[in-house]
Design a protein around this motif. Structure first.
Motif, PDB file in Angstrom:
ATOM      1  N   ALA A 155       0.824  -1.209   0.000  1.00 44.78           N
ATOM      2  CA  ALA A 155       0.000   0.000   0.000  1.00 44.78           C
ATOM      3  C   ALA A 155       0.859   1.260   0.000  1.00 44.78           C
ATOM      4  CB  ALA A 155      -0.928  -0.008   1.209  1.00 44.78           C
ATOM      5  N   LEU A 156       1.901   1.281   0.813  1.00 46.47           N
ATOM      6  CA  LEU A 156       2.778   2.447   0.878  1.00 46.47           C
ATOM      7  C   LEU A 156       3.486   2.697  -0.455  1.00 46.47           C
ATOM      8  CD1 LEU A 156       4.371   2.066   4.433  1.00 46.47           C
ATOM      9  CD2 LEU A 156       2.716   3.790   3.678  1.00 46.47           C
ATOM     10  N   SER A 157       3.855   1.626  -1.132  1.00 50.16           N
ATOM     11  CA  SER A 157       4.507   1.773  -2.433  1.00 50.16           C
ATOM     12  C   SER A 157       3.564   2.430  -3.435  1.00 50.16           C
ATOM     13  CB  SER A 157       4.957   0.412  -2.944  1.00 50.16           C
ATOM     14  OG  SER A 157       5.531   0.504  -4.230  1.00 50.16           O
ATOM     15  N   LEU A 158       2.309   1.993  -3.456  1.00 45.22           N
ATOM     16  CA  LEU A 158       1.337   2.596  -4.368  1.00 45.22           C
ATOM     17  C   LEU A 158       1.082   4.057  -4.015  1.00 45.22           C
ATOM     18  CD1 LEU A 158      -1.365  -0.188  -4.880  1.00 45.22           C
ATOM     19  CD2 LEU A 158       0.468   0.503  -6.432  1.00 45.22           C
ATOM     20  N   MET A 159       0.989   4.356  -2.721  1.00 44.59           N
ATOM     21  CA  MET A 159       0.758   5.734  -2.284  1.00 44.59           C
ATOM     22  C   MET A 159       1.917   6.638  -2.704  1.00 44.59           C
ATOM     23  SD  MET A 159      -0.864   4.949   1.474  1.00 44.59           S
ATOM     24  CE  MET A 159      -1.140   6.662   1.944  1.00 44.59           C
ATOM     25  N   ASN A 160       3.129   6.155  -2.597  1.00 41.56           N
ATOM     26  CA  ASN A 160       4.299   6.944  -3.010  1.00 41.56           C
ATOM     27  C   ASN A 160       4.287   7.203  -4.520  1.00 41.56           C
ATOM     28  OD1 ASN A 160       5.456   7.274  -0.473  1.00 41.56           O
ATOM     29  ND2 ASN A 160       6.581   5.343  -0.600  1.00 41.56           N
ATOM     30  N   ASN A 161       3.833   6.212  -5.277  1.00 40.25           N
ATOM     31  CA  ASN A 161       3.763   6.392  -6.729  1.00 40.25           C
ATOM     32  C   ASN A 161       2.704   7.413  -7.118  1.00 40.25           C
ATOM     33  OD1 ASN A 161       5.445   4.398  -8.618  1.00 40.25           O
ATOM     34  ND2 ASN A 161       5.040   3.338  -6.685  1.00 40.25           N
ATOM     35  N   VAL A 162       1.576   7.393  -6.421  1.00 39.29           N
ATOM     36  CA  VAL A 162       0.533   8.394  -6.692  1.00 39.29           C
ATOM     37  C   VAL A 162       1.034   9.790  -6.310  1.00 39.29           C
ATOM     38  CG1 VAL A 162      -1.766   9.186  -6.027  1.00 39.29           C
ATOM     39  CG2 VAL A 162      -1.367   6.760  -6.451  1.00 39.29           C
ATOM     40  N   ALA A 163       1.717   9.888  -5.177  1.00 40.21           N
ATOM     41  CA  ALA A 163       2.259  11.180  -4.750  1.00 40.21           C
ATOM     42  C   ALA A 163       3.259  11.726  -5.762  1.00 40.21           C
ATOM     43  CB  ALA A 163       2.916  11.047  -3.377  1.00 40.21           C
ATOM     44  N   PHE A 164       3.956  10.833  -6.463  1.00 38.45           N
ATOM     45  CA  PHE A 164       4.929  11.260  -7.467  1.00 38.45           C
ATOM     46  C   PHE A 164       4.271  12.083  -8.574  1.00 38.45           C
ATOM     47  CE2 PHE A 164       7.273  10.517 -11.431  1.00 38.45           C
ATOM     48  CZ  PHE A 164       8.521  10.985 -11.084  1.00 38.45           C
ATOM     49  N   VAL A 165       3.021  11.751  -8.899  1.00 37.41           N
ATOM     50  CA  VAL A 165       2.276  12.504  -9.912  1.00 37.41           C
ATOM     51  C   VAL A 165       2.130  13.963  -9.508  1.00 37.41           C
ATOM     52  CG1 VAL A 165       0.040  12.713 -11.088  1.00 37.41           C
ATOM     53  CG2 VAL A 165       1.045  10.446 -10.701  1.00 37.41           C
ATOM     54  N   TYR A 166       2.058  14.194  -8.197  1.00 37.93           N
ATOM     55  CA  TYR A 166       1.862  15.553  -7.674  1.00 37.93           C
ATOM     56  C   TYR A 166       3.146  16.109  -7.045  1.00 37.93           C
ATOM     57  CZ  TYR A 166      -3.054  14.464  -8.367  1.00 37.93           C
ATOM     58  OH  TYR A 166      -4.268  14.118  -8.927  1.00 37.93           O
ATOM     59  N   ASP A 167       4.282  15.688  -7.589  1.00 40.55           N
ATOM     60  CA  ASP A 167       5.591  16.189  -7.128  1.00 40.55           C
ATOM     61  C   ASP A 167       5.808  15.949  -5.641  1.00 40.55           C
ATOM     62  OD1 ASP A 167       6.204  17.146  -9.713  1.00 40.55           O
ATOM     63  OD2 ASP A 167       5.060  18.974  -9.328  1.00 40.55           O
ATOM     64  N   MET A 168       5.340  14.793  -5.171  1.00 42.52           N
ATOM     65  CA  MET A 168       5.507  14.337  -3.780  1.00 42.52           C
ATOM     66  C   MET A 168       4.843  15.271  -2.766  1.00 42.52           C
ATOM     67  SD  MET A 168       6.883  11.592  -4.599  1.00 42.52           S
ATOM     68  CE  MET A 168       7.129  10.863  -2.972  1.00 42.52           C
ATOM     69  N   LYS A 169       3.833  16.014  -3.205  1.00 42.30           N
ATOM     70  CA  LYS A 169       3.072  16.838  -2.270  1.00 42.30           C
ATOM     71  C   LYS A 169       2.096  15.946  -1.500  1.00 42.30           C
ATOM     72  CE  LYS A 169       3.321  20.986  -5.144  1.00 42.30           C
ATOM     73  NZ  LYS A 169       2.541  21.976  -5.932  1.00 42.30           N
ATOM     74  N   ARG A 170       1.609  16.457  -0.382  1.00 42.45           N
ATOM     75  CA  ARG A 170       0.704  15.675   0.449  1.00 42.45           C
ATOM     76  C   ARG A 170      -0.700  15.686  -0.165  1.00 42.45           C
ATOM     77  NH1 ARG A 170      -1.562  16.873   6.537  1.00 42.45           N
ATOM     78  NH2 ARG A 170      -2.810  14.982   6.676  1.00 42.45           N
ATOM     79  N   ILE A 171      -0.891  14.804  -1.135  1.00 43.38           N
ATOM     80  CA  ILE A 171      -2.172  14.716  -1.817  1.00 43.38           C
ATOM     81  C   ILE A 171      -3.077  13.664  -1.167  1.00 43.38           C
ATOM     82  CG2 ILE A 171      -1.301  13.053  -3.501  1.00 43.38           C
ATOM     83  CD1 ILE A 171      -3.926  15.782  -4.126  1.00 43.38           C
ATOM     84  N   LEU A 172      -2.479  12.655  -0.541  1.00 43.83           N
ATOM     85  CA  LEU A 172      -3.229  11.561   0.065  1.00 43.83           C
ATOM     86  C   LEU A 172      -3.171  11.623   1.583  1.00 43.83           C
ATOM     87  CD1 LEU A 172      -1.980   8.611  -2.182  1.00 43.83           C
ATOM     88  CD2 LEU A 172      -4.122   9.888  -2.439  1.00 43.83           C
ATOM     89  N   LYS A 173      -4.182  11.056   2.217  1.00 43.41           N
ATOM     90  CA  LYS A 173      -4.139  10.901   3.668  1.00 43.41           C
ATOM     91  C   LYS A 173      -3.009   9.951   4.046  1.00 43.41           C
ATOM     92  CE  LYS A 173      -9.089  11.635   4.538  1.00 43.41           C
ATOM     93  NZ  LYS A 173     -10.334  11.034   5.074  1.00 43.41           N
ATOM     94  N   PHE A 174      -2.478  10.114   5.242  1.00 44.88           N
ATOM     95  CA  PHE A 174      -1.404   9.234   5.695  1.00 44.88           C
ATOM     96  C   PHE A 174      -1.912   7.818   5.953  1.00 44.88           C
ATOM     97  CE2 PHE A 174       0.767  13.247   7.338  1.00 44.88           C
ATOM     98  CZ  PHE A 174       1.602  13.307   6.244  1.00 44.88           C
ATOM     99  N   SER A 175      -3.189   7.673   6.232  1.00 44.34           N
ATOM    100  CA  SER A 175      -3.776   6.362   6.508  1.00 44.34           C
ATOM    101  C   SER A 175      -4.381   5.775   5.232  1.00 44.34           C
ATOM    102  CB  SER A 175      -4.858   6.473   7.582  1.00 44.34           C
ATOM    103  OG  SER A 175      -5.896   7.333   7.148  1.00 44.34           O
ATOM    104  N   CYS A 176      -4.603   4.475   5.247  1.00 46.35           N
ATOM    105  CA  CYS A 176      -5.234   3.804   4.118  1.00 46.35           C
ATOM    106  C   CYS A 176      -5.919   2.532   4.617  1.00 46.35           C
ATOM    107  CB  CYS A 176      -4.212   3.462   3.039  1.00 46.35           C
ATOM    108  SG  CYS A 176      -2.977   2.236   3.562  1.00 46.35           S
ATOM    109  N   TYR A 177      -6.690   1.904   3.754  1.00 51.15           N
ATOM    110  CA  TYR A 177      -7.320   0.622   4.090  1.00 51.15           C
ATOM    111  C   TYR A 177      -6.659  -0.476   3.268  1.00 51.15           C
ATOM    112  CZ  TYR A 177     -10.572  -3.271   4.085  1.00 51.15           C
ATOM    113  OH  TYR A 177     -11.116  -4.533   4.181  1.00 51.15           O
ATOM    114  N   VAL A 178      -6.316  -1.568   3.935  1.00 48.26           N
ATOM    115  CA  VAL A 178      -5.778  -2.740   3.247  1.00 48.26           C
ATOM    116  C   VAL A 178      -6.492  -3.974   3.781  1.00 48.26           C
ATOM    117  CG1 VAL A 178      -3.745  -4.084   2.635  1.00 48.26           C
ATOM    118  CG2 VAL A 178      -3.517  -1.640   3.076  1.00 48.26           C
ATOM    119  N   GLY A 179      -7.117  -4.733   2.907  1.00 52.27           N
ATOM    120  CA  GLY A 179      -7.798  -5.958   3.306  1.00 52.27           C
ATOM    121  C   GLY A 179      -7.438  -7.105   2.386  1.00 52.27           C
TER     122      GLY A 179
END
Length: 212
Positions: A155-179
């Motif tokens: 999950a963290l790897s995917l979140m980092n990749n999404v953040a890369f689209v926005y120049d590593m700005k805080r676009i996502l919440k720090f928490s996530c759901y994984v099931g």
């Protein structure tokens, strides 16, 4: 959070320690891992496929944009185990990430980049990507990870990749759901446990009387 393979090694190691004197080599290296969840892969796939309809937008053009950006690879079946070096395993994950501060992304270029970066990350990591449910304020991803990979790290790897689209700005919440999920849901597991418990607690049938 530990990976499935780490959990198996820990359990086998502890059990082997307890019986080391009587059975020095009790376990083979091979094992089978099956992931389950409250919903099975079929139900969860339908749920993620309907995200755009579940979160409709007022502008028909923007709504059509989201419909076109949904991702599904029909060749990937996350209900079936993968054969690895030490046996069969199923590490299917549902990952949900949300935008921070209820922010909604509707720009086509950015949405396309987010979808593409998730697809490329899964290809690079050799994760079996089944679906991406992309809506304006959150993302659902269904994928099959390796047996040595912890859900949290995926999950963290995917979140980092999404953040890369926005120049590593805080676009996502720090928490996530994984099931986890698979071909069977927890209802099927509970029914099996009830049958086993019922068989163990059942009184033996009376023996027929012998004729005098």
């Amino acid at each position: 959070m530990s990976s499935p393979s780490e959990i198996v090694r820990s359990v086998k190691g502890r059990l082997q320690y307890l019986i080391r004197d009587s059975i020095p080599n009790a376990f083979r290296r091979n094992y089978h891992i099956q992931s389950t969840g409250e919903a099975n892969s079929s139900v969860l796939g339908q749920y993620v496929a309907g995200q755009a309809e579940k979160h409709p937008l007022a502008d028909d053009g923007v709504q059509a944009r989201f419909q076109a950006l949904q991702f599904h690879d029909e060749a990937v079946d996350l209900s079936k185990p993968t054969i690895g070096t030490y046996g069969q395993f199923l590490n299917s994950l549902q990952i949900v990430v949300e935008n921070t501060e209820n922010w909604h992304e509707v720009r086509e270029h950015h949405l396309q980049r987010v979808r593409d970066v998730i697809v490329r990350a899964c290809e690079k990591k050799q994760w079996r990507l089944s679906r991406i449910g992309l809506v304006s304020d959150h993302i659902h991803v269904l994928l099959g990870a390796g047996v040595t990979e912890a859900p949290q790290s995926v999950a963290l790897s995917l979140m980092n990749n999404v953040a890369f689209v926005y120049d590593m700005k805080r676009i996502l919440k720090f928490s996530c759901y994984v099931g986890t999920f698979g071909g069977y849901d927890r209802g099927a597991v509970r029914k099996h446990e009830q049958r086993v418990a019922g068989s163990a607690g059942a009184s033996p049938e009376p023996r027929p009387k012998e004729e005098e």
